[in-house]
Design a protein around this motif. Sequence first.
Motif, PDB file in Angstrom:
ATOM      1  N   GLU A  76       0.842  -1.194   0.000  1.00  0.00           N
ATOM      2  CA  GLU A  76       0.000   0.000   0.000  1.00  0.00           C
ATOM      3  C   GLU A  76       0.876   1.243   0.000  1.00  0.00           C
ATOM      4  OE1 GLU A  76      -3.448   0.280  -0.017  1.00  0.00           O
ATOM      5  OE2 GLU A  76      -3.423  -1.874  -0.408  1.00  0.00           O
ATOM      6  N   PRO A  77       0.575   2.216  -0.854  1.00  0.00           N
ATOM      7  CA  PRO A  77       1.409   3.419  -0.909  1.00  0.00           C
ATOM      8  C   PRO A  77       1.243   4.334   0.305  1.00  0.00           C
ATOM      9  CG  PRO A  77      -0.449   3.601  -2.419  1.00  0.00           C
ATOM     10  CD  PRO A  77      -0.485   2.211  -1.851  1.00  0.00           C
ATOM     11  N   GLY A  78       0.145   4.252   1.017  1.00  0.00           N
ATOM     12  CA  GLY A  78      -0.110   5.167   2.124  1.00  0.00           C
ATOM     13  C   GLY A  78       0.373   4.675   3.472  1.00  0.00           C
ATOM     14  N   ILE A  79       1.246   3.673   3.498  1.00  0.00           N
ATOM     15  CA  ILE A  79       1.703   3.154   4.787  1.00  0.00           C
ATOM     16  C   ILE A  79       2.525   4.210   5.527  1.00  0.00           C
ATOM     17  CG2 ILE A  79       3.817   2.042   3.978  1.00  0.00           C
ATOM     18  CD1 ILE A  79       2.949  -0.329   5.881  1.00  0.00           C
ATOM     19  N   LEU A  80       3.204   5.097   4.784  1.00  0.00           N
ATOM     20  CA  LEU A  80       3.918   6.229   5.381  1.00  0.00           C
ATOM     21  C   LEU A  80       3.279   7.521   4.889  1.00  0.00           C
ATOM     22  CD1 LEU A  80       7.677   5.207   5.059  1.00  0.00           C
ATOM     23  CD2 LEU A  80       6.233   5.098   7.090  1.00  0.00           C
ATOM     24  N   ASP A  81       3.115   8.479   5.796  1.00  0.00           N
ATOM     25  CA  ASP A  81       2.556   9.782   5.459  1.00  0.00           C
ATOM     26  C   ASP A  81       3.577  10.555   4.625  1.00  0.00           C
ATOM     27  OD1 ASP A  81       1.301  12.212   5.313  1.00  0.00           O
ATOM     28  OD2 ASP A  81       1.187  12.538   7.476  1.00  0.00           O
ATOM     29  N   ALA A  82       3.163  11.025   3.465  1.00  0.00           N
ATOM     30  CA  ALA A  82       4.089  11.722   2.557  1.00  0.00           C
ATOM     31  C   ALA A  82       4.603  13.033   3.155  1.00  0.00           C
ATOM     32  CB  ALA A  82       3.392  11.994   1.230  1.00  0.00           C
ATOM     33  N   HIS A  83       3.820  13.664   4.019  1.00  0.00           N
ATOM     34  CA  HIS A  83       4.207  14.951   4.602  1.00  0.00           C
ATOM     35  C   HIS A  83       4.979  14.805   5.912  1.00  0.00           C
ATOM     36  CE1 HIS A  83       1.758  16.823   1.557  1.00  0.00           C
ATOM     37  NE2 HIS A  83       0.721  16.099   1.933  1.00  0.00           N
ATOM     38  N   HIS A  84       4.887  13.664   6.535  1.00  0.00           N
ATOM     39  CA  HIS A  84       5.562  13.416   7.815  1.00  0.00           C
ATOM     40  C   HIS A  84       6.228  12.046   7.786  1.00  0.00           C
ATOM     41  CE1 HIS A  84       2.073  16.065   8.730  1.00  0.00           C
ATOM     42  NE2 HIS A  84       2.976  16.728   9.446  1.00  0.00           N
ATOM     43  N   ARG A  85       7.167  11.869   6.880  1.00  0.00           N
ATOM     44  CA  ARG A  85       7.798  10.555   6.695  1.00  0.00           C
ATOM     45  C   ARG A  85       8.467  10.046   7.972  1.00  0.00           C
ATOM     46  NH1 ARG A  85       6.986   7.947   2.323  1.00  0.00           N
ATOM     47  NH2 ARG A  85       6.959   8.940   0.314  1.00  0.00           N
ATOM     48  N   ALA A  86       9.251  10.883   8.622  1.00  0.00           N
ATOM     49  CA  ALA A  86       9.976  10.438   9.818  1.00  0.00           C
ATOM     50  C   ALA A  86       9.005  10.082  10.938  1.00  0.00           C
ATOM     51  CB  ALA A  86      10.952  11.515  10.284  1.00  0.00           C
ATOM     52  N   GLY A  87       8.018  10.943  11.172  1.00  0.00           N
ATOM     53  CA  GLY A  87       7.037  10.685  12.238  1.00  0.00           C
ATOM     54  C   GLY A  87       6.221   9.433  11.978  1.00  0.00           C
ATOM     55  N   SER A  88       5.787   9.259  10.726  1.00  0.00           N
ATOM     56  CA  SER A  88       4.994   8.067  10.422  1.00  0.00           C
ATOM     57  C   SER A  88       5.858   6.807  10.454  1.00  0.00           C
ATOM     58  CB  SER A  88       4.284   8.210   9.077  1.00  0.00           C
ATOM     59  OG  SER A  88       5.206   8.331   8.024  1.00  0.00           O
ATOM     60  N   VAL A 100      -1.148   4.717  19.995  1.00  0.00           N
ATOM     61  CA  VAL A 100      -0.267   5.090  18.882  1.00  0.00           C
ATOM     62  C   VAL A 100      -1.035   5.935  17.865  1.00  0.00           C
ATOM     63  CG1 VAL A 100       0.978   4.169  16.877  1.00  0.00           C
ATOM     64  CG2 VAL A 100       1.345   3.181  19.129  1.00  0.00           C
ATOM     65  N   PHE A 101      -2.256   5.525  17.546  1.00  0.00           N
ATOM     66  CA  PHE A 101      -3.046   6.302  16.594  1.00  0.00           C
ATOM     67  C   PHE A 101      -3.416   7.668  17.172  1.00  0.00           C
ATOM     68  CE2 PHE A 101      -3.324   2.411  14.234  1.00  0.00           C
ATOM     69  CZ  PHE A 101      -3.427   2.843  12.923  1.00  0.00           C
ATOM     70  N   ALA A 102      -3.668   7.733  18.482  1.00  0.00           N
ATOM     71  CA  ALA A 102      -3.980   9.016  19.116  1.00  0.00           C
ATOM     72  C   ALA A 102      -2.775   9.956  19.078  1.00  0.00           C
ATOM     73  CB  ALA A 102      -4.436   8.787  20.558  1.00  0.00           C
ATOM     74  N   VAL A 103      -1.587   9.431  19.346  1.00  0.00           N
ATOM     75  CA  VAL A 103      -0.367  10.250  19.279  1.00  0.00           C
ATOM     76  C   VAL A 103      -0.164  10.750  17.853  1.00  0.00           C
ATOM     77  CG1 VAL A 103       2.159  10.134  19.409  1.00  0.00           C
ATOM     78  CG2 VAL A 103       0.779   9.225  21.272  1.00  0.00           C
ATOM     79  N   GLY A 104      -0.360   9.875  16.883  1.00  0.00           N
ATOM     80  CA  GLY A 104      -0.220  10.285  15.483  1.00  0.00           C
ATOM     81  C   GLY A 104      -1.210  11.370  15.109  1.00  0.00           C
ATOM     82  N   ALA A 105      -2.450  11.214  15.551  1.00  0.00           N
ATOM     83  CA  ALA A 105      -3.467  12.225  15.258  1.00  0.00           C
ATOM     84  C   ALA A 105      -3.139  13.554  15.936  1.00  0.00           C
ATOM     85  CB  ALA A 105      -4.838  11.725  15.705  1.00  0.00           C
ATOM     86  N   ALA A 106      -2.595  13.488  17.148  1.00  0.00           N
ATOM     87  CA  ALA A 106      -2.240  14.711  17.872  1.00  0.00           C
ATOM     88  C   ALA A 106      -1.137  15.483  17.152  1.00  0.00           C
ATOM     89  CB  ALA A 106      -1.805  14.370  19.298  1.00  0.00           C
ATOM     90  N   PHE A 107      -0.233  14.790  16.492  1.00  0.00           N
ATOM     91  CA  PHE A 107       0.862  15.441  15.760  1.00  0.00           C
ATOM     92  C   PHE A 107       0.536  15.664  14.284  1.00  0.00           C
ATOM     93  CE2 PHE A 107       3.314  13.786  19.393  1.00  0.00           C
ATOM     94  CZ  PHE A 107       3.924  14.976  19.780  1.00  0.00           C
ATOM     95  N   GLY A 108      -0.669  15.305  13.873  1.00  0.00           N
ATOM     96  CA  GLY A 108      -1.077  15.516  12.489  1.00  0.00           C
ATOM     97  C   GLY A 108      -0.500  14.525  11.504  1.00  0.00           C
ATOM     98  N   VAL A 109      -0.061  13.380  11.990  1.00  0.00           N
ATOM     99  CA  VAL A 109       0.506  12.345  11.123  1.00  0.00           C
ATOM    100  C   VAL A 109      -0.629  11.434  10.665  1.00  0.00           C
ATOM    101  CG1 VAL A 109       2.121  10.423  10.975  1.00  0.00           C
ATOM    102  CG2 VAL A 109       2.709  12.434  12.326  1.00  0.00           C
ATOM    103  N   HIS A 110      -0.793  11.331   9.353  1.00  0.00           N
ATOM    104  CA  HIS A 110      -1.812  10.443   8.805  1.00  0.00           C
ATOM    105  C   HIS A 110      -1.320   8.998   8.899  1.00  0.00           C
ATOM    106  CE1 HIS A 110      -4.872   8.747   6.253  1.00  0.00           C
ATOM    107  NE2 HIS A 110      -3.923   8.197   5.499  1.00  0.00           N
TER     108      HIS A 110
END
Length: 173
Positions: free
Chosen positions: A47-59, A113-123
């Motif tokens: 899947e191409p969306g496994i890493l967020d294109a705008h937040h690669r390191a965070g995702s 983990v999903f809550a932390v990602g959402a808090a930092f804006g990581v898709h």
Amino acid sequence: MSGLANVLMIVAVVAVVVVRQFRARAIDTDRRWWLLPVILAVVALREPGILDAHHRAGSAVLLAVEVLIGLATGAGWAWTTGIWTAPDGVVWSKSTKASVVVWLVGIALRVGVFAVGAAFGVHQDSSALMLGLAVTLLVRAGVLAWRARSVGSASRPAPAYGDDMRSAWKERV
């Protein structure tokens, strides 16, 4: 695959796996216990969306944490599963109440983990969750197969009816 299809596949796999593991089941170490987790991992990784294109390191960090949670959940689930050898030499397994606790903790950690990602804006795509599930299932199946081999000879087929009976004397013709 779309996100909805991934979520439906994850829910279906979890439902089937959890229901099956809370019934006593014979462990067959010869079968391909790794096949379903590998298929899930391949589907998740393509899947191409496994890493967020705008937040690669965070995702990538969140994905690594998801994989670590999968490793811990799979190992915990495998070690809290009861294993015993039947009189015929077949090794059986059944998940315990402690296994339920491991699952609940694993789910809570994944929600965190999903809550932390959402808090930092990581898709975060559902494919990350699928990869974590694949790791969980792979580790659990591998540890159970290893435990089954150490407990008894699970790879040996069960004896046929009458194998444990005394041998009969030959009749003379």
